[in-house]
Design an enzyme around this catalytic site. Structure first.
Site, PDB file in Angstrom:
ATOM      1  N   SER A  41       0.837  -1.208   0.000  1.00  0.00           N
ATOM      2  CA  SER A  41       0.000   0.000   0.000  1.00  0.00           C
ATOM      3  C   SER A  41       0.871   1.258   0.000  1.00  0.00           C
ATOM      4  O   SER A  41       0.518   2.267  -0.616  1.00  0.00           O
ATOM      5  CB  SER A  41      -0.952  -0.015   1.192  1.00  0.00           C
ATOM      6  OG  SER A  41      -0.260  -0.332   2.384  1.00  0.00           O
ATOM      7  N   SER A 113       3.295   2.553  16.547  1.00  0.00           N
ATOM      8  CA  SER A 113       2.319   3.578  16.160  1.00  0.00           C
ATOM      9  C   SER A 113       1.980   4.519  17.324  1.00  0.00           C
ATOM     10  O   SER A 113       1.977   5.750  17.183  1.00  0.00           O
ATOM     11  CB  SER A 113       1.063   2.863  15.660  1.00  0.00           C
ATOM     12  OG  SER A 113       0.005   3.752  15.537  1.00  0.00           O
ATOM     13  N   HIS A 133      -4.567  -5.691  14.558  1.00  0.00           N
ATOM     14  CA  HIS A 133      -6.009  -5.958  14.509  1.00  0.00           C
ATOM     15  C   HIS A 133      -6.621  -6.230  15.869  1.00  0.00           C
ATOM     16  O   HIS A 133      -7.811  -6.535  15.959  1.00  0.00           O
ATOM     17  CB  HIS A 133      -6.295  -7.124  13.573  1.00  0.00           C
ATOM     18  CG  HIS A 133      -6.187  -6.738  12.132  1.00  0.00           C
ATOM     19  ND1 HIS A 133      -6.136  -7.659  11.117  1.00  0.00           N
ATOM     20  CD2 HIS A 133      -6.128  -5.525  11.543  1.00  0.00           C
ATOM     21  CE1 HIS A 133      -6.038  -7.029   9.953  1.00  0.00           C
ATOM     22  NE2 HIS A 133      -6.027  -5.739  10.191  1.00  0.00           N
TER      23      HIS A 133
END
Ligand code: SAH
Ligand code: MG
Length: 199
Positions: A41, A113, A133
């Protein structure tokens, strides 16, 4: 190198939608991605950034999510570093980045993150959440990064499955949370790629 040879979890239809939204961000601010993996991505967004004079920050500690670990469903033994007995997608990502000639437009942040978000001050045109997730991870990514999106900027979330039969809940839950906050409107859901716009 073609994008089809880059290991990753985004299909072509989602890739096209991702590129379309990234194109709209160039005047709004830099793009930021959580979850680089091998760069699939990131290189799609980076290609658009190159054409539109924008940049992408892409965050990943590169030690993999729960499902990438040894013995888990999405483990890829090519990405397991025997020397340190640890999953490590960084060498493969750096190789793909070098071959793509996008190094001036895709800026890797090899870090967690949440830790990165603590010192973040740059307003963002787009945030793409495609990291851990677990409920904790997904919630932290939404809570910590959504406030950095500028007005009319975009929040994208991957692995959004409205039907529980299709996949795990946390990405779908933060998608609902974003809509319920009143700060975002839903633009599209392309396979499992959700696009929201900040109001
Ligand atoms: N966007 C990629 C797929 C990302 S897979 C593609 O297009 O193919 C999810 C990635 O999120 C993994 O590489 C994992 O290491 C990373 N990740 C999970 N939790 C994270 C965290 N807390 N901080 C940084 N990266 C994280
Ligand atoms: Mg994903």
């Amino acid at each position: 190198m073609t994008l089809n040879t880059v290991k990753g979890f985004l299909d072509n239809t989602e890739g096209k939608e991702l590129a379309k939204i990234a194109k709209q961000c160039s005047k709004l601010g830099p793009c930021l991605e959580i979850g680089t993996y091998c760069g699939k991505s990131a290189l799609i967004i980076g290609n658009v950034c190159k054409k539109n004079k924008n940049i992408l920050f892409t965050i990943d500690h590169h030690t993999g999510s729960e499902e990438h670990q040894l013995g888990e469903e999405y483990h890829d033994s090519d990405l397991f570093d025997q020397n340190i007995s640890c999953f490590n997608s960084l060498p493969e990502f750096l190789r793909n980045l070098r071959e793509s000639n996008l190094a001036n437009f895709v800026l890797p942040l090899v870090a967690d993150s949440e830790e990165t978000s603590k010192n973040w001050e740059i307003p963002l045109g787009m945030v793409f959440i495609d990291g851990g997730h677990s409920r904790e991870s997904a919630n932290a990514d939404y809570t910590n990064w959504a406030p950095h999106i500028v007005k009319s900027g975009f929040l994208l979330i991957h692995d959004v499955f409205p039907d529980p039969k299709d996949g795990g809940r946390p990405p779908y839950e933060i998608f609902c949370k974003a809509k319920e906050s009143g700060n975002f409107e839903e633009i599209s859901l392309t396979r499992s790629l959700a696009v929201l716009k900040k109001i």
